[in-house]
Design a protein around this motif. Sequence first.
Motif, PDB file in Angstrom:
ATOM      1  N   ARG A 149     -28.880  -0.510  31.095  1.00  0.00           N
ATOM      2  CA  ARG A 149     -28.078  -0.513  31.013  1.00  0.00           C
ATOM      3  C   ARG A 149     -26.712  -0.141  29.369  1.00  0.00           C
ATOM      4  O   ARG A 149     -25.401   0.137  29.761  1.00  0.00           O
ATOM      5  N   LEU A 150     -27.411  -0.486  28.869  1.00  0.00           N
ATOM      6  CA  LEU A 150     -27.491   0.697  27.181  1.00  0.00           C
ATOM      7  C   LEU A 150     -27.948   2.547  27.893  1.00  0.00           C
ATOM      8  O   LEU A 150     -26.271   2.771  26.943  1.00  0.00           O
ATOM      9  N   GLU A 151     -28.286   2.800  28.169  1.00  0.00           N
ATOM     10  CA  GLU A 151     -28.230   4.390  28.553  1.00  0.00           C
ATOM     11  C   GLU A 151     -27.479   4.733  29.483  1.00  0.00           C
ATOM     12  O   GLU A 151     -27.256   4.076  30.441  1.00  0.00           O
ATOM     13  N   PRO A 152     -27.491   5.752  28.956  1.00  0.00           N
ATOM     14  CA  PRO A 152     -27.646   6.843  27.835  1.00  0.00           C
ATOM     15  C   PRO A 152     -27.278   6.942  27.015  1.00  0.00           C
ATOM     16  O   PRO A 152     -27.769   7.915  26.083  1.00  0.00           O
ATOM     17  N   LEU A 153     -25.541   6.798  27.256  1.00  0.00           N
ATOM     18  CA  LEU A 153     -24.962   6.479  25.621  1.00  0.00           C
ATOM     19  C   LEU A 153     -25.889   5.568  24.233  1.00  0.00           C
ATOM     20  O   LEU A 153     -25.398   6.347  23.084  1.00  0.00           O
ATOM     21  N   LEU A 154     -26.665   4.907  24.786  1.00  0.00           N
ATOM     22  CA  LEU A 154     -27.591   3.747  23.973  1.00  0.00           C
ATOM     23  C   LEU A 154     -26.259   3.347  22.291  1.00  0.00           C
ATOM     24  O   LEU A 154     -26.465   3.876  21.157  1.00  0.00           O
ATOM     25  N   LEU A 155     -25.017   3.238  22.192  1.00  0.00           N
ATOM     26  CA  LEU A 155     -24.252   2.932  20.785  1.00  0.00           C
ATOM     27  C   LEU A 155     -24.367   1.616  20.546  1.00  0.00           C
ATOM     28  O   LEU A 155     -25.374   0.546  21.489  1.00  0.00           O
ATOM     29  N   VAL A 156     -24.619   2.262  19.571  1.00  0.00           N
ATOM     30  CA  VAL A 156     -25.103   0.434  18.907  1.00  0.00           C
ATOM     31  C   VAL A 156     -24.431   0.777  17.825  1.00  0.00           C
ATOM     32  O   VAL A 156     -22.855   1.000  17.310  1.00  0.00           O
ATOM     33  N   SER A 157     -24.240  -0.761  17.143  1.00  0.00           N
ATOM     34  CA  SER A 157     -23.276  -1.207  16.160  1.00  0.00           C
ATOM     35  C   SER A 157     -23.909  -0.191  15.118  1.00  0.00           C
ATOM     36  O   SER A 157     -24.309   0.152  14.618  1.00  0.00           O
ATOM     37  N   ALA A 158     -22.318   0.276  14.190  1.00  0.00           N
ATOM     38  CA  ALA A 158     -22.280   1.344  12.990  1.00  0.00           C
ATOM     39  C   ALA A 158     -22.981   0.735  12.038  1.00  0.00           C
ATOM     40  O   ALA A 158     -22.278  -0.888  12.206  1.00  0.00           O
ATOM     41  N   PRO A 159     -23.747   1.335  10.859  1.00  0.00           N
ATOM     42  CA  PRO A 159     -24.270   0.501   9.875  1.00  0.00           C
ATOM     43  C   PRO A 159     -22.407   0.253   8.288  1.00  0.00           C
ATOM     44  O   PRO A 159     -22.024   1.233   8.913  1.00  0.00           O
ATOM     45  N   LEU A 160     -22.986  -0.314   7.748  1.00  0.00           N
ATOM     46  CA  LEU A 160     -21.466  -0.622   6.538  1.00  0.00           C
ATOM     47  C   LEU A 160     -22.032   0.760   5.579  1.00  0.00           C
ATOM     48  O   LEU A 160     -23.193   0.818   5.559  1.00  0.00           O
ATOM     49  N   THR A 161     -20.285   0.598   4.791  1.00  0.00           N
ATOM     50  CA  THR A 161     -21.069   1.923   3.329  1.00  0.00           C
ATOM     51  C   THR A 161     -21.994   1.052   2.548  1.00  0.00           C
ATOM     52  O   THR A 161     -22.326  -0.093   2.124  1.00  0.00           O
ATOM     53  N   ASP A 162     -22.379   2.152   1.846  1.00  0.00           N
ATOM     54  CA  ASP A 162     -23.515   1.053   0.209  1.00  0.00           C
ATOM     55  C   ASP A 162     -22.564   0.102  -0.053  1.00  0.00           C
ATOM     56  O   ASP A 162     -21.133   0.225  -0.664  1.00  0.00           O
ATOM     57  N   PHE A 163     -23.111  -1.275  -0.932  1.00  0.00           N
ATOM     58  CA  PHE A 163     -22.353  -2.087  -0.909  1.00  0.00           C
ATOM     59  C   PHE A 163     -21.679  -1.676  -2.728  1.00  0.00           C
ATOM     60  O   PHE A 163     -22.694  -1.027  -2.871  1.00  0.00           O
ATOM     61  N   SER A 164     -20.653  -2.571  -3.114  1.00  0.00           N
ATOM     62  CA  SER A 164     -20.058  -2.312  -4.307  1.00  0.00           C
ATOM     63  C   SER A 164     -19.963  -3.457  -4.649  1.00  0.00           C
ATOM     64  O   SER A 164     -18.402  -3.515  -4.132  1.00  0.00           O
ATOM     65  N   PRO A 165     -19.311  -4.673  -5.271  1.00  0.00           N
ATOM     66  CA  PRO A 165     -19.358  -5.422  -5.479  1.00  0.00           C
ATOM     67  C   PRO A 165     -17.330  -4.869  -5.958  1.00  0.00           C
ATOM     68  O   PRO A 165     -17.140  -3.393  -6.386  1.00  0.00           O
ATOM     69  N   SER A 166     -16.503  -5.452  -4.960  1.00  0.00           N
ATOM     70  CA  SER A 166     -14.609  -5.652  -5.130  1.00  0.00           C
ATOM     71  C   SER A 166     -14.407  -6.152  -6.581  1.00  0.00           C
ATOM     72  O   SER A 166     -15.203  -7.164  -6.755  1.00  0.00           O
ATOM     73  N   GLY A 167     -12.691  -6.321  -6.428  1.00  0.00           N
ATOM     74  CA  GLY A 167     -12.597  -6.889  -7.401  1.00  0.00           C
ATOM     75  C   GLY A 167     -12.085  -8.377  -6.870  1.00  0.00           C
ATOM     76  O   GLY A 167     -11.858  -9.558  -7.797  1.00  0.00           O
ATOM     77  N   SER A 168     -12.240  -8.773  -5.086  1.00  0.00           N
ATOM     78  CA  SER A 168     -11.728  -9.830  -4.975  1.00  0.00           C
ATOM     79  C   SER A 168     -13.403 -10.704  -4.843  1.00  0.00           C
ATOM     80  O   SER A 168     -13.332 -11.960  -4.468  1.00  0.00           O
ATOM     81  N   GLN A 169     -14.025 -10.905  -5.071  1.00  0.00           N
ATOM     82  CA  GLN A 169     -15.554 -10.349  -5.846  1.00  0.00           C
ATOM     83  C   GLN A 169     -15.676 -11.825  -6.980  1.00  0.00           C
ATOM     84  O   GLN A 169     -15.922 -10.824  -8.118  1.00  0.00           O
ATOM     85  N   GLN A 170     -15.916 -12.635  -7.308  1.00  0.00           N
ATOM     86  CA  GLN A 170     -16.353 -13.755  -8.067  1.00  0.00           C
ATOM     87  C   GLN A 170     -17.449 -14.377  -8.447  1.00  0.00           C
ATOM     88  O   GLN A 170     -18.101 -15.499  -7.931  1.00  0.00           O
ATOM     89  N   TRP A 171     -18.830 -13.016  -8.799  1.00  0.00           N
ATOM     90  CA  TRP A 171     -19.955 -13.723  -8.272  1.00  0.00           C
ATOM     91  C   TRP A 171     -20.846 -14.535  -9.793  1.00  0.00           C
ATOM     92  O   TRP A 171     -20.637 -14.157 -10.874  1.00  0.00           O
ATOM     93  N   LEU A 172     -21.277 -15.376  -9.663  1.00  0.00           N
ATOM     94  CA  LEU A 172     -21.741 -16.328 -10.426  1.00  0.00           C
ATOM     95  C   LEU A 172     -23.172 -14.835 -11.110  1.00  0.00           C
ATOM     96  O   LEU A 172     -24.048 -14.257 -10.673  1.00  0.00           O
ATOM     97  N   SER A 173     -23.589 -15.653 -12.847  1.00  0.00           N
ATOM     98  CA  SER A 173     -23.477 -13.928 -13.685  1.00  0.00           C
ATOM     99  C   SER A 173     -25.662 -14.448 -13.213  1.00  0.00           C
ATOM    100  O   SER A 173     -25.958 -15.689 -12.658  1.00  0.00           O
ATOM    101  N   PRO A 174     -26.849 -13.749 -13.619  1.00  0.00           N
ATOM    102  CA  PRO A 174     -27.942 -13.530 -13.246  1.00  0.00           C
ATOM    103  C   PRO A 174     -27.797 -14.404 -14.383  1.00  0.00           C
ATOM    104  O   PRO A 174     -28.938 -15.247 -14.335  1.00  0.00           O
TER     105      PRO A 174
END
Length: 458
Positions: A149-174
Amino acid sequence: MSTLVLLNHCLRLKDNPLLAQASGELCAVVTLEKTQFFGKQYGLHRANLTRLRQQMLLIADLKQQLAKHHIGLVTLFGNSTTELLQLAKRLKATKLLAAEPTAPEEYHLFQQLATQLKLNLNDANSLLANQLRPDLVMLSDRFTSFRKRLEPLLLVSAPLTDFSPSGSQQWLSPETAWTLSESWQQLTDFAPALPQSQKLSGPLYACESASWQRIEHYLWQQKHILHYKETRNGLVGENYASFFSIPLALGSLSVRSLWQQIELFEQQVAANDSTYWLKFELLWREFFRWQMRKYQTAWFSANGIKGPKQFLPPQLNVKMRLRFAQWCQGQTGVPFVDANMRLLNQSGLMSNRGRQNVASYLIHDLGLDWRLGAAYFEQRLLDYDVASNWGNWAYIAGYGNSEARPFNIIKQALSYDANADFVKQLLPEIIASGKAAHRPSSGSILASHSRDWFTELD
């Protein structure tokens, strides 16, 4: 109000939707479920100390990588439900973002958490996510139908680009994360007792950076992928297999990123049966993940997905207990089986060819409950993946996605270890040379169709 970002199955920065989509006040957290590492099933510990040490090393590596972005990682040990709800209470968190699970234990965890937290689950570890997601009701129980059912195209979900924190994120500190990780101290106090002799290096060490180094080595530098189909039935060595199963199982490598790398290699270097075959194996992994989601607890029933659910533990008499212990220790008297089992016990790995043979031997020659073998593999395998492990064992037993698959152990030994080099390496006590080294010891148990091949050992 803050959000807990649970990274249990996403121990990576590349292609990690959980890190990318999170916003607002955030707390990155990893839990190590006590029962999954210190609990028992059928009288067997669910994990050995080497598997525990591996998990702790990967979590420590992720903590270091996040700290470079000034993100703390809260590490918790014990009952995951209790620990996460206590953390949520301390931080006044109302939401939890996590990877969509595959196994019943994981679904149960989220059902409990959903009573007090709003859940947002992302299928971060599947090839077929989002719009490519299969319909479980219509999902075929046969791999060939699933693949076609997947072949011959073998379409899969694309990966995301490398992670980089954004301004909308306020992460807990180490620093703050460290103060919230009291329960982890139970493990760090225990750490000196963990085995140090086995070095988790090369293909065996599966942190994110090491996984990408393996991709660079195996695909791009040495181009071992071009002969994968010819070498995949090997038994020992560093490059007969890709060894990507380890970081994929642990979540330190994204399957979508690996798929993308293979396709880039095909476009830029070469494409052949071997490059396709590695993708073929990733489709098998994907198939078992969706089968686990479809049938859930049935995979732990004695009848698998093919009969009434029966969850009573395997019933063993004295003779059966002895046979199982000999199989675990690599002392059955059948050299090809024993060599593979000793390799598993020493290294935490076994080739696919070896796994099929020792599984068939336990089930069809020794006549033991297939779940015992699956449980022992869970304890030992560094690339343990709940869906692939239990799905493959049921497959060989005939209680999964196939009829029973009994192997002719002697024929297999002669086909894949013709000169008994592998057997002699793992069983130095064997004196016989050449193919004669495959002769089982007197009194060993072996099916008649394998005994018919004894004349080939002369």
